[in-house]
Design a protein around this motif. Structure first.
Motif, PDB file in Angstrom:
ATOM      1  N   ARG A 195       0.854  -1.235   0.019  1.00 59.15           N
ATOM      2  CA  ARG A 195      -0.003   0.046  -0.103  1.00 59.15           C
ATOM      3  C   ARG A 195       1.004   1.198   0.049  1.00 59.15           C
ATOM      4  O   ARG A 195       0.469   2.491  -0.628  1.00 59.15           O
ATOM      5  CB  ARG A 195      -0.938  -0.010   1.211  1.00 59.15           C
ATOM      6  N   GLN A 196       2.027   1.060   0.544  1.00 59.70           N
ATOM      7  CA  GLN A 196       2.992   2.311   0.756  1.00 59.70           C
ATOM      8  C   GLN A 196       3.666   2.444  -0.532  1.00 59.70           C
ATOM      9  O   GLN A 196       4.586   3.286  -0.566  1.00 59.70           O
ATOM     10  CB  GLN A 196       3.862   2.348   1.872  1.00 59.70           C
ATOM     11  N   GLY A 197       3.613   1.370  -1.649  1.00 54.47           N
ATOM     12  CA  GLY A 197       4.391   1.528  -2.707  1.00 54.47           C
ATOM     13  C   GLY A 197       5.359   0.837  -3.120  1.00 54.47           C
ATOM     14  O   GLY A 197       6.030   0.810  -4.217  1.00 54.47           O
ATOM     15  N   VAL A 198       5.849  -0.294  -2.245  1.00 56.62           N
ATOM     16  CA  VAL A 198       6.974  -1.106  -2.727  1.00 56.62           C
ATOM     17  C   VAL A 198       6.460  -2.202  -3.449  1.00 56.62           C
ATOM     18  O   VAL A 198       5.284  -2.665  -3.415  1.00 56.62           O
ATOM     19  CB  VAL A 198       7.284  -1.964  -1.211  1.00 56.62           C
ATOM     20  N   ARG A 199       7.140  -2.560  -4.280  1.00 56.65           N
ATOM     21  CA  ARG A 199       6.893  -3.371  -5.534  1.00 56.65           C
ATOM     22  C   ARG A 199       8.233  -4.511  -5.597  1.00 56.65           C
ATOM     23  O   ARG A 199       9.223  -4.035  -5.590  1.00 56.65           O
ATOM     24  CB  ARG A 199       6.641  -2.842  -6.823  1.00 56.65           C
ATOM     25  N   LEU A 200       7.788  -5.547  -6.092  1.00 56.25           N
ATOM     26  CA  LEU A 200       9.148  -6.537  -6.712  1.00 56.25           C
ATOM     27  C   LEU A 200       9.135  -6.248  -8.392  1.00 56.25           C
ATOM     28  O   LEU A 200       8.235  -5.836  -9.009  1.00 56.25           O
ATOM     29  CB  LEU A 200       8.262  -7.898  -6.661  1.00 56.25           C
ATOM     30  N   CYS A 201      10.438  -6.339  -8.399  1.00 54.32           N
ATOM     31  CA  CYS A 201      10.923  -5.945  -9.937  1.00 54.32           C
ATOM     32  C   CYS A 201      11.620  -7.032 -10.626  1.00 54.32           C
ATOM     33  O   CYS A 201      11.631  -7.634 -11.839  1.00 54.32           O
ATOM     34  CB  CYS A 201      11.412  -4.594  -9.970  1.00 54.32           C
TER      35      CYS A 201
ATOM     36  N   ASP B  59      15.394  -8.726 -14.662  1.00 58.26           N
ATOM     37  CA  ASP B  59      14.542  -7.572 -14.376  1.00 58.26           C
ATOM     38  C   ASP B  59      13.132  -7.663 -15.321  1.00 58.26           C
ATOM     39  O   ASP B  59      13.482  -7.755 -16.526  1.00 58.26           O
ATOM     40  CB  ASP B  59      15.115  -6.087 -14.516  1.00 58.26           C
ATOM     41  N   PHE B  60      12.362  -7.902 -14.599  1.00 58.44           N
ATOM     42  CA  PHE B  60      10.702  -8.242 -15.116  1.00 58.44           C
ATOM     43  C   PHE B  60       9.890  -6.843 -15.499  1.00 58.44           C
ATOM     44  O   PHE B  60       8.887  -6.968 -15.965  1.00 58.44           O
ATOM     45  CB  PHE B  60       9.862  -9.227 -14.396  1.00 58.44           C
ATOM     46  N   CYS B  61      10.485  -5.702 -14.853  1.00 62.51           N
ATOM     47  CA  CYS B  61       9.806  -4.517 -14.903  1.00 62.51           C
ATOM     48  C   CYS B  61      10.031  -3.759 -16.434  1.00 62.51           C
ATOM     49  O   CYS B  61      11.031  -3.915 -16.699  1.00 62.51           O
ATOM     50  CB  CYS B  61      10.216  -3.484 -13.600  1.00 62.51           C
TER      51      CYS B  61
ATOM     52  N   TYR C 212       5.692  -5.443  -9.614  1.00 68.55           N
ATOM     53  CA  TYR C 212       4.751  -6.583  -9.184  1.00 68.55           C
ATOM     54  C   TYR C 212       4.389  -6.682  -7.769  1.00 68.55           C
ATOM     55  O   TYR C 212       5.194  -6.646  -6.959  1.00 68.55           O
ATOM     56  CB  TYR C 212       5.243  -8.011  -9.657  1.00 68.55           C
ATOM     57  N   ARG C 213       3.265  -7.461  -7.443  1.00 72.24           N
ATOM     58  CA  ARG C 213       2.953  -7.676  -6.050  1.00 72.24           C
ATOM     59  C   ARG C 213       3.612  -9.139  -5.549  1.00 72.24           C
ATOM     60  O   ARG C 213       3.927  -9.172  -4.468  1.00 72.24           O
ATOM     61  CB  ARG C 213       1.290  -7.753  -5.951  1.00 72.24           C
TER      62      ARG C 213
ATOM     63  N   ALA D 267       6.788   2.065  -6.505  1.00 74.49           N
ATOM     64  CA  ALA D 267       5.748   2.274  -7.573  1.00 74.49           C
ATOM     65  C   ALA D 267       5.934   3.787  -8.070  1.00 74.49           C
ATOM     66  O   ALA D 267       6.383   4.556  -7.391  1.00 74.49           O
ATOM     67  CB  ALA D 267       4.311   1.846  -7.130  1.00 74.49           C
ATOM     68  N   PRO D 268       5.343   4.172  -9.214  1.00 74.70           N
ATOM     69  CA  PRO D 268       5.601   5.589  -9.714  1.00 74.70           C
ATOM     70  C   PRO D 268       4.983   6.558  -8.820  1.00 74.70           C
ATOM     71  O   PRO D 268       3.959   6.271  -8.286  1.00 74.70           O
ATOM     72  CB  PRO D 268       4.991   5.431 -10.944  1.00 74.70           C
ATOM     73  N   GLY D 269       5.726   7.522  -8.373  1.00 75.28           N
ATOM     74  CA  GLY D 269       5.260   8.530  -7.076  1.00 75.28           C
ATOM     75  C   GLY D 269       5.178   8.025  -5.832  1.00 75.28           C
ATOM     76  O   GLY D 269       4.539   8.924  -4.998  1.00 75.28           O
ATOM     77  N   ALA D 270       5.744   6.886  -5.334  1.00 76.90           N
ATOM     78  CA  ALA D 270       5.512   6.464  -4.204  1.00 76.90           C
ATOM     79  C   ALA D 270       6.710   6.639  -3.334  1.00 76.90           C
ATOM     80  O   ALA D 270       6.682   6.448  -2.087  1.00 76.90           O
ATOM     81  CB  ALA D 270       5.357   4.915  -4.288  1.00 76.90           C
ATOM     82  N   LEU D 271       8.020   7.338  -3.882  1.00 75.92           N
ATOM     83  CA  LEU D 271       9.042   7.390  -3.184  1.00 75.92           C
ATOM     84  C   LEU D 271       8.870   8.262  -1.776  1.00 75.92           C
ATOM     85  O   LEU D 271       9.394   8.059  -0.681  1.00 75.92           O
ATOM     86  CB  LEU D 271      10.156   8.160  -3.934  1.00 75.92           C
TER      87      LEU D 271
END
Length: 248
Positions: free
Chosen positions: A126-132, A186-188, A195-196, A229-233
């Motif tokens: 929810r805070q923007g962390v993603r797997l890449c 890298d899959f992004c 990815y979640r 995630a974009p904008g989550a930093l």
């Protein structure tokens, strides 16, 4: 600083939030960097086979081998010492134990298959962390013409049930010798910035050929770097997840 009890409460809340509500809290194993759980205990009857390392939930689906015994192996938590360019740490685990050709010279490889999922806990997601991406490393070694140690794995987007890619690490004795003890993917993309959750199917094979051939390894490491995630930093920085390694 968070106490162990506070961290446990937060982590278990995250586990429930991503779809595991109703599971027994005591069945969730929390590992810090370097902490270990035996594969026997992890796959014991009644276990939910779930391990939390930092803000990642690992669910171990199967450990399959006609050669290797669960009791000889451990899962060891891994958290990188240094953050990436976003201030986030790599998180993963080592499969640690004696690996090799159990019957050298018989022409049959000894094999082990490990299947599991890794998911970002709901609070971090929810805070923007993603797997890449994912990195595969092991210390396999082989000697004798035709001998090899190898790890091959397939990585899927768990939510879309879609194959993302495959990785391989190996030592082929040759001739000629061919060695690659780490692999990375890298899959992004611009269309898919993160990815979640992933599903990973990992296959280990060891073959020792000839009277003096050998094939062995003692650990296989899997680590996943994290990206915002974009904008989550800014959100991550405010939440204290950026550039800070949490400790119990």
């Amino acid at each position: 600083m968070q106490t162990t009890e506070m961290r446990m409460a937060v982590l278990l809340a995250g586990v429930s939030a991503i779809g595991f509500a109703g599971q027994r809290a005591e069945a969730v194993i929390v590992l810090g960097n370097g902490d270990a759980v035996s594969v026997t205990d992890l796959f014991a009857e009644g276990s939910d086979r779930m391990v939390v390392i930092e803000d990642k939930l690992f669910t171990f689906e199967s450990f399959t081998s006609s050669t290797f015994k669960k009791g000889d192996f451990s899962i060891v938590g891994f958290v990188s010492q240094n953050p990436n360019q976003f201030g986030l740490y790599n998180v993963g685990f080592d499969l640690f134990g004696p690996m090799g050709d159990a019957t050298p010279g018989n022409g049959q490889a000894s094999e082990l298959n490990l299947q599991y999922t890794v998911a970002v806990l709901e609070d971090a997601y929810r805070q923007g962390v993603r797997l890449c991406d994912t990195r595969l490393t092991f210390n396999g070694a082989a000697g004798g013409n035709g001998s090899y140690s190898r790890v091959d794995e397939s990585v899927f987007d768990l939510d879309a049930n879609q194959l993302l890619g495959q990785l391989s690490a190996f030592d082929f004795a040759g001739p000629p010798r061919d060695t690659q003890l780490t692999d990375w993917a890298d899959f992004c993309t611009d269309q898919q910035p993160g990815y979640r959750a992933f599903e990973v199917n990992k296959d280990l094979k060891f073959l020792a050929v000839g009277e003096n051939g050998f094939s062995s390894a003692s650990f296989v490491r899997q680590e996943f770097s994290q990206v915002p995630a974009p904008g989550a930093l800014a959100i991550l920085a405010l939440a204290g997840l950026c550039g800070r390694r949490r400790r119990a």
